[in-house]
Design an enzyme around this catalytic site. Sequence first.
Site, PDB file in Angstrom:
ATOM      1  CB  CYS A   2      -1.471   0.263   1.102  1.00  0.00           C
ATOM      2  SG  CYS A   2      -2.019  -1.273   1.745  1.00  0.00           S
ATOM      3  NE  ARG A  28       4.477   1.583   0.110  1.00  0.00           N
ATOM      4  CZ  ARG A  28       4.998   1.820   1.279  1.00  0.00           C
ATOM      5  NH1 ARG A  28       6.763   1.360   1.040  1.00  0.00           N
ATOM      6  NH2 ARG A  28       5.066   1.254   2.332  1.00  0.00           N
ATOM      7  CD1 TRP A  75      -0.136  -6.211  -3.301  1.00  0.00           C
ATOM      8  CD2 TRP A  75       0.602  -6.651  -0.631  1.00  0.00           C
ATOM      9  NE1 TRP A  75       0.362  -7.709  -2.751  1.00  0.00           N
ATOM     10  CE2 TRP A  75       0.551  -8.097  -1.099  1.00  0.00           C
ATOM     11  CE3 TRP A  75      -0.912  -6.946   0.367  1.00  0.00           C
ATOM     12  CZ2 TRP A  75       0.355  -9.023  -0.677  1.00  0.00           C
ATOM     13  CZ3 TRP A  75      -0.473  -7.816   1.621  1.00  0.00           C
ATOM     14  CH2 TRP A  75      -0.057  -9.625   0.756  1.00  0.00           C
ATOM     15  CG  ASN A 101       1.754   0.655   4.068  1.00  0.00           C
ATOM     16  OD1 ASN A 101       1.007  -0.137   4.241  1.00  0.00           O
ATOM     17  ND2 ASN A 101       3.177   1.668   4.539  1.00  0.00           N
ATOM     18  N   GLY A 102      -0.344  -0.540   6.291  1.00  0.00           N
ATOM     19  CA  GLY A 102      -0.424  -1.755   7.931  1.00  0.00           C
ATOM     20  C   GLY A 102      -1.173  -2.186   8.230  1.00  0.00           C
ATOM     21  CD  GLU A 488      16.834 -14.005  -6.163  1.00  0.00           C
ATOM     22  OE1 GLU A 488      16.306 -14.668  -5.104  1.00  0.00           O
ATOM     23  OE2 GLU A 488      16.811 -12.943  -6.812  1.00  0.00           O
ATOM     24  CE  LYS A 492      13.664 -12.126  -9.641  1.00  0.00           C
ATOM     25  NZ  LYS A 492      14.606 -11.653  -7.574  1.00  0.00           N
ATOM     26  CD  GLU A 495      10.150 -12.321  -7.794  1.00  0.00           C
ATOM     27  OE1 GLU A 495       9.376 -12.195  -7.014  1.00  0.00           O
ATOM     28  OE2 GLU A 495      11.392 -12.288  -7.939  1.00  0.00           O
ATOM     29  CG  HIS A 511      18.421 -37.275  -0.952  1.00  0.00           C
ATOM     30  ND1 HIS A 511      16.896 -39.068  -0.080  1.00  0.00           N
ATOM     31  CD2 HIS A 511      19.067 -36.949  -1.306  1.00  0.00           C
ATOM     32  CE1 HIS A 511      19.335 -39.071  -0.433  1.00  0.00           C
ATOM     33  NE2 HIS A 511      20.309 -38.307  -0.864  1.00  0.00           N
ATOM     34  CE  LYS A 610      11.677  -3.946  -5.695  1.00  0.00           C
ATOM     35  NZ  LYS A 610      12.233  -4.556  -6.043  1.00  0.00           N
TER      36      LYS A 610
HETATM   37  C1  G6P Z   1       8.809  -8.649  -1.583  1.00  0.00           C
HETATM   38  C2  G6P Z   1      10.024  -8.118  -2.530  1.00  0.00           C
HETATM   39  C3  G6P Z   1      10.911  -9.262  -3.090  1.00  0.00           C
HETATM   40  C4  G6P Z   1      12.049  -8.834  -1.511  1.00  0.00           C
HETATM   41  C5  G6P Z   1      11.596  -8.842  -0.339  1.00  0.00           C
HETATM   42  C6  G6P Z   1      12.039  -8.650   0.847  1.00  0.00           C
HETATM   43  O1  G6P Z   1       8.741 -10.026  -1.641  1.00  0.00           O
HETATM   44  O2  G6P Z   1       8.692  -8.665  -3.613  1.00  0.00           O
HETATM   45  O3  G6P Z   1      11.673  -8.411  -4.303  1.00  0.00           O
HETATM   46  O4  G6P Z   1      12.883  -9.872  -2.044  1.00  0.00           O
HETATM   47  O5  G6P Z   1       9.989  -8.363  -0.573  1.00  0.00           O
HETATM   48  O6  G6P Z   1      12.542  -7.197   0.743  1.00  0.00           O
HETATM   49  P1  G6P Z   1      13.583  -6.021   1.355  1.00  0.00           P
HETATM   50  O7  G6P Z   1      13.189  -4.616   0.936  1.00  0.00           O
HETATM   51  O8  G6P Z   1      14.021  -6.613   2.529  1.00  0.00           O
HETATM   52  O9  G6P Z   1      15.012  -6.510   1.066  1.00  0.00           O
END
Ligand code: G6P
Length: 615
Positions: A2, A28, A75, A101-102, A488, A492, A495, A511, A610
Site C-alpha cells: 500500500c 507497493r 495491496w 498502510n499496515g 534465486e 525470479k 514470481e 531424495h 515490492k
Molecule cells: C518482497 C519483494 C522482494 C524482496 C522481499 C524482501 O517480496 O518483492 O523483491 O526480496 O520483499 O524485501 P527487502 O526489501 O527486505 O529486501
Amino acid sequence: MCGIVGAVQKNTKAMPVLLSGLRALEYRGYDSAGVAVIENGKIECVKSVGKVAELEKKLKKRELNGAVGIAHTRWATHGVPSEANAHPHLSHNNEVAVVHNGIIENHEKLRTRLESEGYKFVSDTDTEVIAHLVHHYLNLSKQKDLFEAVEKAVHELKGAYAIAVISGSAPDRIVAARFGSPLVVGFGNEKMFVASDVSALIDETNQFTYLEDGDVAEIFADSCVIRNASGKRVDRPMITSEISAADMSLHGFQHYMQKEMYDQPQAIKSTIEQAMKKGEIDVRAFGAKALSVFRKISSIQIIACGTSYHAGLAARYWIEPLADLPCNVDVASEYRYREPRFRKGTLYVFISQSGETADTLACLNMVKRESPNSHTLAICNVPESSLTRGTDLAFLTRAGKEIGVASTKAFTTQLVAFLLLTVVLGRIRRTLPKEIDKKIMKGLLTLPEKVEEALELDSTLHRLAPKFTEKEHCLFLGRGIEYPIALEGALKLKEISYIHAEGYQAGELKHGPLALVDENMPVIAVAPNDALAGKLQSNLKEVRARNGKLFIFASPETKIVKDEGTEVILIPEVDELLAPIVAVVPLQLFAYHVAVQRGKDVDKPRNLAKSVTVE
Ligand code: G6P
C-alpha cells in the site's frame, strides 16, 4: 504494501501531485486506488479497482479541484480488491477520510464496538475502523480538533499503521500518524506533503522528515507540528534526499526490471567504490564502530526475507570458511516466532533492499529487546530506512532505486556487500588466507566487466525463452554457493512468469524431486566451474537418464557437452568465489524473457508488492 500520498497546498490543485505520487508508489501495491480531496469544506472521493491508470481514467470524467487531499494504492490484506475495499475510507457523512498502510490487529473488536454505537461499515477492511474512530473522537471534541481526534484514535489501535487523515471540519490540513509502517513528511514551498516514501514526492521536494513510531503530525501548507507517543511536541531531523527524477526514469528500457538488470555493472562498481579508501576496503563502510564490534564477535546470525534471504544464504558459504565464524541464516517470518536463543558475541545481520520489510524489522526489534547487548548490522539499499536507523552498524549498497518487484541489482550488490564483509572479518580475525584475499580483491576489480559480459547473453536467453513459455513447472539445481543462486533463479522465474519453479540442492535430487523429472519437466542447473562441478555433473546424468531436458548455465571450463537433451549456456569465466554474482545475471535475464514472452507484467506481478510492510 500500500502506498500513501497526501498534499496540503494553498489555492492550487492537489490532484497532479497525488496522481504522480501514486504512480511512483505503485510498486507497493496495485490492485485498487483512490483519492479524496476537500472541496468547499466537503470531502470528495473517487476510487477504482485495478492500477492507478484506471483511477486516472475515472478522474478524467470527474475532476477534483481541492488543494488538500490524500491518495492510496492498495495491496489487499483484508477484503478482496474492490471499490468498496479501496482507500480512502470514509466515515459517517463523509466527515473524515483515511488512507492506511499496515494491519490493524484489533479491528474486529473495534468494529463490534463501533457498530454497537451505530457506525455502519461498508467494507471488509481493517482500515475502516480508523475512519469511524476518528469521527467518533472528532465529534466528542468541542473544537472538532482533528489532531486530538487522531491521537486518541491511534491510541486504540494494535498492529501497524501509517495513516493520513483529512476532514471537512479542518479543511487546511492533513493529520498523519505512524507505527510500524513508514511515513515521511515532505517540505515544499508553501506546500507540504506526506508519503510512504520519498520517491512519491521527488518532483516536489528533496527535503524530508521521517516520522518515528508513535508520532502524530499535523501538516499545514507552510508548517508541520509533530507530537510523539506521549503527546510531547518533538522536532525530527530534516534530511535531503539523494533520489532524483532520473532514478525513476526507464531510460529507454521497456521495463524497470530490464533497466535494473542493466544497471548492475554500475551498481556493483558504486557499491565497491564507496567501501574503499586508498585502494583498500575501509571497515568504516560498515559503520563508525565496526572495527571494535567485529573484533568482539564469535558468530553471525543473518535474517532476511525473499531475495535478500537468498543473499544471506550465499553469504554463509563465504563467511564460515573464510572468516571462521559459525553463521546461521533465517527467514525473518520464521525467526521471529521460533523462540531462538541469543548468544553473547553474535553479530545479527539484517539484509533488506527496502529496509522497511515488516518481518525483518520485527526481528531487529526482538533482538534489541531480548538481547540488548547484541551487535546489529543492516545491509540495506535505502539510507534513511527504518532498518538502517535501527541498527548499530549499517552498510549501504549503492544499487540506486529499485522499482521492479523482482529484485535484481539489489541482490547482486547485497552479495558484493557480503563478500566485502567476509574479507573485512577474515582480515581482522586473521583467518583469510593471503592468496584468497588477493583473488577476491582482484576479482572485485573486474566484477563489473564480468557482469557486463553476462548481460551480453541477453539475446541468447531471448532465443531460449520460447522453450519455456508453454511449461508449467521447472526445477533449478545448484550445489554449494550456487544452491542459493538456483533458489534465486527459481524465485525470479516463478514470481514474474507464474511458472511453478523450485530450487533444489543438486545432491537432494534423488531424495524426492527426481520423481518429477520426465520430458515435460525442464531442469536448469547452475554450474560455474567450482570445486563441486564434478559432483553436479553426476546429478545431471541422473536427470538425463530419466529423459529430463537439461539447461546448464556453465562456464567454458566445465567442458560440459551439449547433446540433444542438454542445452549449455556458456557464462563468463570468473573465479569461483565471485561466480555466484555473475551466474545469477543470466538467470534474471532468462526469467525476464520467459515472463515477457508469456505476456506478463514483469514489473508488477500479480499478488506481489515490492515493499512488504505488513506481516
Ligand atoms: C518482497 C519483494 C522482494 C524482496 C522481499 C524482501 O517480496 O518483492 O523483491 O526480496 O520483499 O524485501 P527487502 O526489501 O527486505 O529486501
